[in-house]
Design a protein around this motif. Structure first.
Motif, mmCIF file in Angstrom:
data_model
loop_
_atom_site.group_PDB
_atom_site.id
_atom_site.type_symbol
_atom_site.label_atom_id
_atom_site.label_comp_id
_atom_site.label_asym_id
_atom_site.label_seq_id
_atom_site.Cartn_x
_atom_site.Cartn_y
_atom_site.Cartn_z
ATOM 1 N N TYR A 114 0.847 -1.181 0.000
ATOM 2 C CA TYR A 114 0.000 0.000 0.000
ATOM 3 C C TYR A 114 0.892 1.243 0.000
ATOM 4 N N ILE A 115 0.653 2.140 -0.947
ATOM 5 C CA ILE A 115 1.409 3.384 -1.030
ATOM 6 C C ILE A 115 0.414 4.526 -1.220
ATOM 7 N N GLY A 116 0.526 5.563 -0.375
ATOM 8 C CA GLY A 116 -0.396 6.686 -0.511
ATOM 9 C C GLY A 116 -0.021 7.840 0.387
ATOM 10 N N PHE A 138 1.849 7.334 3.508
ATOM 11 C CA PHE A 138 1.437 6.085 4.162
ATOM 12 C C PHE A 138 1.981 4.923 3.354
ATOM 13 N N VAL A 139 2.585 3.950 4.054
ATOM 14 C CA VAL A 139 3.124 2.751 3.415
ATOM 15 C C VAL A 139 2.763 1.549 4.283
ATOM 16 N N ALA A 140 2.372 0.446 3.641
ATOM 17 C CA ALA A 140 2.077 -0.792 4.373
ATOM 18 C C ALA A 140 2.510 -1.992 3.543
ATOM 19 N N LEU A 141 3.062 -2.980 4.224
ATOM 20 C CA LEU A 141 3.418 -4.264 3.606
ATOM 21 C C LEU A 141 2.474 -5.310 4.176
ATOM 22 N N SER A 142 1.744 -5.987 3.288
ATOM 23 C CA SER A 142 0.651 -6.853 3.731
ATOM 24 C C SER A 142 0.804 -8.263 3.182
ATOM 25 N N TRP A 143 0.672 -9.263 4.057
ATOM 26 C CA TRP A 143 0.637 -10.679 3.674
ATOM 27 C C TRP A 143 -0.796 -11.154 3.879
ATOM 28 N N GLN A 144 -1.486 -11.485 2.799
ATOM 29 C CA GLN A 144 -2.923 -11.717 2.862
ATOM 30 C C GLN A 144 -3.310 -13.125 2.430
ATOM 31 N N LYS A 145 -4.354 -13.644 3.072
ATOM 32 C CA LYS A 145 -5.009 -14.882 2.685
ATOM 33 C C LYS A 145 -6.370 -14.540 2.096
ATOM 34 N N ARG A 146 -6.698 -15.170 0.949
ATOM 35 C CA ARG A 146 -7.990 -14.976 0.313
ATOM 36 C C ARG A 146 -8.812 -16.250 0.499
ATOM 37 N N ILE A 147 -9.841 -16.155 1.319
ATOM 38 C CA ILE A 147 -10.649 -17.319 1.685
ATOM 39 C C ILE A 147 -12.001 -17.228 0.988
ATOM 40 N N PRO A 148 -12.319 -18.171 0.066
ATOM 41 C CA PRO A 148 -13.616 -18.125 -0.640
ATOM 42 C C PRO A 148 -14.778 -18.416 0.308
ATOM 43 N N LEU A 149 -15.833 -17.618 0.194
ATOM 44 C CA LEU A 149 -17.027 -17.806 1.001
ATOM 45 C C LEU A 149 -18.209 -18.248 0.145
ATOM 46 N N ILE A 150 -18.491 -17.499 -0.907
ATOM 47 C CA ILE A 150 -19.611 -17.802 -1.799
ATOM 48 C C ILE A 150 -19.119 -17.669 -3.228
ATOM 49 N N THR A 151 -19.407 -18.686 -4.046
ATOM 50 C CA THR A 151 -19.028 -18.654 -5.460
ATOM 51 C C THR A 151 -20.277 -18.816 -6.310
ATOM 52 N N GLY A 152 -20.571 -17.811 -7.109
ATOM 53 C CA GLY A 152 -21.732 -17.865 -7.993
ATOM 54 C C GLY A 152 -21.331 -17.625 -9.432
ATOM 55 N N ASN A 153 -22.311 -17.687 -10.315
ATOM 56 C CA ASN A 153 -22.026 -17.467 -11.729
ATOM 57 C C ASN A 153 -21.681 -16.018 -12.018
ATOM 58 N N GLY A 154 -22.263 -15.103 -11.239
ATOM 59 C CA GLY A 154 -22.048 -13.685 -11.523
ATOM 60 C C GLY A 154 -21.059 -12.995 -10.618
ATOM 61 N N ALA A 155 -20.779 -13.561 -9.436
ATOM 62 C CA ALA A 155 -19.899 -12.883 -8.488
ATOM 63 C C ALA A 155 -19.288 -13.895 -7.524
ATOM 64 N N LYS A 156 -18.196 -13.476 -6.889
ATOM 65 C CA LYS A 156 -17.518 -14.281 -5.891
ATOM 66 C C LYS A 156 -17.296 -13.426 -4.646
ATOM 67 N N LEU A 157 -17.596 -13.998 -3.485
ATOM 68 C CA LEU A 157 -17.384 -13.317 -2.214
ATOM 69 C C LEU A 157 -16.261 -14.011 -1.470
ATOM 70 N N ARG A 158 -15.250 -13.227 -1.070
ATOM 71 C CA ARG A 158 -14.096 -13.783 -0.374
ATOM 72 C C ARG A 158 -13.789 -12.969 0.872
ATOM 73 N N LEU A 159 -13.190 -13.639 1.831
ATOM 74 C CA LEU A 159 -12.701 -12.988 3.041
ATOM 75 C C LEU A 159 -11.193 -12.838 2.913
ATOM 76 N N ILE A 160 -10.709 -11.610 3.062
ATOM 77 C CA ILE A 160 -9.285 -11.315 2.944
ATOM 78 C C ILE A 160 -8.762 -10.874 4.304
ATOM 79 N N THR A 161 -7.732 -11.534 4.781
ATOM 80 C CA THR A 161 -7.154 -11.188 6.072
ATOM 81 C C THR A 161 -5.694 -11.623 6.108
ATOM 82 N N GLY A 162 -4.956 -11.061 7.027
ATOM 83 C CA GLY A 162 -3.539 -11.382 7.161
ATOM 84 C C GLY A 162 -2.788 -10.217 7.789
ATOM 85 N N PRO A 163 -1.643 -10.462 8.366
ATOM 86 C CA PRO A 163 -0.906 -9.396 9.070
ATOM 87 C C PRO A 163 -0.295 -8.396 8.092
ATOM 88 N N GLU A 164 -0.127 -7.174 8.573
ATOM 89 C CA GLU A 164 0.551 -6.144 7.802
ATOM 90 C C GLU A 164 1.325 -5.230 8.740
#
Length: 235
Positions: free
Chosen positions: A52-54, A75-101
Motif C-alpha cells: 500500500y502506497i499513498g 502512508f506505506v504498508a506491507l501486507s501478507w494476505q489470505k484470500r478465503i472463498p465464502l460464496i461462489t456464484g455465476n455472476g460474483a464471488k465473495l471472499r474474506l481477505i485477512t492477514g498481518p501487515e
C-alpha cells in the motif's frame, strides 16, 4: 424298409440344416445411457503479498502548528494476505481477505514546527533554523478483515476494518545543511488503534484504497483530538 427309413431320416436332417442356415439370429442387449456432469470448480484459499502506497493526514479541527505537508505525509504498508472463498456464484464471488501487515504513518509538519513531549504533554515548538524535514513516524502491526466481492466483469469491491498495535514511533528533524536527529518515544500515542478500510479495483490492476480512523491516535487529554485518513494505491 430300413433303407427307406435311413433315407427319410437323412432328408429330415438335411431340411433342418437348411432351415437353420436361413434363420437370422438377432441378439439384443440392454444399453444404459450415461450422462457426464461437468466438473465443479473448487475455489481454494490463496495467498499474496501487497504493498500500500499513498498519502495520509490528520482530520478535524487541529491546534496551531499541526498543519501537515500534503505530499510529504505518506502512508506505506506491507501486507501478507489470505484470500478465503465464502460464496461462489455465476455472476460474483465473495471472499474474506485477512492477514498481518506492517504499516507506517509519516506525518510531515509544515515550516519549522517540531513535535516535543514535555512533562507528559505534546507541544509544538518552532525551531530556530530552517528545517528540511520535521515529521512524526508511527509503525504499527495491523490485522485487517475485508469482505471482497468480485463480479464477472472484473470489478472488485472490498470493505472491512482493521486493528493494530504500535510497534515504534519517533520524530525526525533535519535542519538545512545538517544531519537529521531521530528521537524515539511513545509521544502519547494509543498502544492500540483501529479503523475502517475500503478498496476498489478492476481485474489484476492496482486498486484504490481508503482508510479512516475515527478515533484520535493520541491518548485523550495528552494530544490533539483528531482523526487519521489515508488514500492511495494497493499494488
Amino acid at each position: 424298409m430300413k433303407t427307406f427309413k435311413h433315407l427319410f431320416t437323412a432328408a429330415l436332417v438335411a431340411a433342418s440344416v437348411a432351415s437353420f442356415a436361413q434363420t437370422t439370429v438377432v441378439i439384443t442387449t440392454d444399453s444404459v445411457a450415461k450422462t457426464t456432469r461437468p466438473m465443479k470448480t473448487v475455489e481454494r484459499i490463496t495467498s499474496d503479498f501487497s504493498i500500500y502506497i499513498g498519502f495520509n493526514s490528520f482530520g478535524g479541527s487541529l491546534p496551531t502548528g499541526y498543519d501537515l505537508k500534503p505530499i510529504g505525509s505518506r502512508f506505506v504498508a506491507l501486507s501478507w494476505q489470505k484470500r478465503i472463498p465464502l460464496i461462489t456464484g455465476n455472476g460474483a464471488k465473495l471472499r474474506l481477505i485477512t492477514g498481518p501487515e506492517v504499516a507506517w504513518n509519516n506525518f510531515m509538519f509544515e515550516d519549522r514546527n517540531t513535535l516535543v513531549n514535555q512533562n507528559g504533554q505534546l507541544v509544538i515548538e518552532s525551531a530556530n533554523v530552517d528545517l528540511h524535514r520535521s515529521k512524526l513516524v508511527t509503525t504499527q502491526l495491523n490485522l485487517p478483515v475485508i469482505l471482497n466481492l468480485r463480479f464477472r466483469s472484473g470489478l472488485t469491491l472490498g470493505a472491512g476494518a482493521y486493528a493494530g498495535m504500535r510497534l515504534d514511533s519517533y520524530t525526525k528533524v533535519k535542519p538545512e545543511g545538517a544531519s537529521a536527529v531521530r528521537t524515539h518515544g511513545n509521544y502519547n500515542l494509543n498502544p492500540v488503534r483501529w479503523g475502517l478500510t475500503s478498496e476498489l479495483g478492476f481485474r489484476g490492476s492496482a486498486k484504490l484504497f481508503f482508510r479512516y480512523e475515527p478515533n484520535s491516535p493520541f491518548r485523550s487529554g495528552q494530544g490533539p483530538n483528531t482523526s487519521v485518513w489515508a488514500v492511495g494505491l494497493k499494488l
